[in-house]
Write a protein that holds these residues in place. Sequence first.
Motif, PDB file in Angstrom:
ATOM      1  N   THR A 180      -6.259   2.486   4.473  1.00 39.50           N
ATOM      2  CA  THR A 180      -5.316   1.641   3.742  1.00 39.50           C
ATOM      3  C   THR A 180      -4.237   1.069   4.643  1.00 39.50           C
ATOM      4  O   THR A 180      -3.658   1.777   5.448  1.00 39.50           O
ATOM      5  CB  THR A 180      -4.635   2.460   2.632  1.00 39.50           C
ATOM      6  OG1 THR A 180      -5.588   3.345   2.066  1.00 39.50           O
ATOM      7  CG2 THR A 180      -4.080   1.567   1.560  1.00 39.50           C
ATOM      8  N   GLY A 181      -3.968  -0.188   4.505  1.00 44.22           N
ATOM      9  CA  GLY A 181      -2.836  -0.811   5.155  1.00 44.22           C
ATOM     10  C   GLY A 181      -3.026  -1.110   6.634  1.00 44.22           C
ATOM     11  O   GLY A 181      -2.162  -1.664   7.269  1.00 44.22           O
TER      12      GLY A 181
ATOM     13  N   TYR B 267      -0.619   5.847   5.808  1.00 46.29           N
ATOM     14  CA  TYR B 267      -1.716   4.964   5.425  1.00 46.29           C
ATOM     15  C   TYR B 267      -3.090   5.596   5.638  1.00 46.29           C
ATOM     16  O   TYR B 267      -4.100   4.928   5.493  1.00 46.29           O
ATOM     17  CB  TYR B 267      -1.625   3.636   6.219  1.00 46.29           C
ATOM     18  CG  TYR B 267      -0.569   2.692   5.682  1.00 46.29           C
ATOM     19  CD1 TYR B 267      -0.301   2.588   4.327  1.00 46.29           C
ATOM     20  CD2 TYR B 267       0.147   1.889   6.549  1.00 46.29           C
ATOM     21  CE1 TYR B 267       0.659   1.725   3.847  1.00 46.29           C
ATOM     22  CE2 TYR B 267       1.117   1.007   6.073  1.00 46.29           C
ATOM     23  CZ  TYR B 267       1.364   0.934   4.727  1.00 46.29           C
ATOM     24  OH  TYR B 267       2.312   0.063   4.264  1.00 46.29           O
TER      25      TYR B 267
ATOM     26  N   ASP C 148       0.806  -1.234   0.000  1.00 54.28           N
ATOM     27  CA  ASP C 148       0.000   0.000   0.000  1.00 54.28           C
ATOM     28  C   ASP C 148       0.833   1.276   0.000  1.00 54.28           C
ATOM     29  O   ASP C 148       0.487   2.260   0.651  1.00 54.28           O
ATOM     30  CB  ASP C 148      -0.976   0.007   1.187  1.00 54.28           C
ATOM     31  CG  ASP C 148      -1.910  -1.189   1.156  1.00 54.28           C
ATOM     32  OD1 ASP C 148      -2.536  -1.417   0.108  1.00 54.28           O
ATOM     33  OD2 ASP C 148      -1.975  -1.915   2.173  1.00 54.28           O
TER      34      ASP C 148
END
Length: 196
Positions: free
Chosen positions: A194-195, A190, A72
Amino acid sequence: MINDLQLLREHCLQCKQCGLSETRTHVVFGVGVPNAEVMLIGEGPGEQEDLSGEPFVGRGGQLLDKMLFAVDLSRKQNIYIANIVKCRPPQNRDPLPEEQEACIGYLRNQVQLLRPKIIVCLGRIAAQKLIKPDFKVTKEHGVWFEKSGVQMMGTYHPAALLRSPSSKPAAMEDFFGLREKVREICEHTYGDETGK
């Protein structure tokens, strides 16, 4: 010290501090987001990079982008990528110590402006210049070092992975370790989703 990334870039594009300036097509300053908490640093541009003016755009760069995507990370969204030297050494040879010294001020200035929390050195040259002079990629890849409050790790150069695909799983493990370190110490890389 130049206090603006764009001004630093413009200054770097005019550089003639070493012989590499005589054979370059483009200065390869760096690319990414200006508030990056994660910075990747390679040794120097290759042929495709020299032609485009952007780091890691050849086959090695495409592999790097895939590895980053798997954790990511992206040069367009949340990291910054640069090199020790900003001009291509002829025939992609290693940059000479004097070439590195002539150019390292630009990289130091970039690091001071970006203030990354994490620096990943791509390959032996970058790791030996930035982490320690006797860094051995095969033995110390994926190991974290702290220097001046920055977490630093060396891993295989993407071009080396193209030559030795058997090292790809080990390199990917380093990137998974990078993801964990980002989650641990970075605030916005992030975002919220995300992630995580």
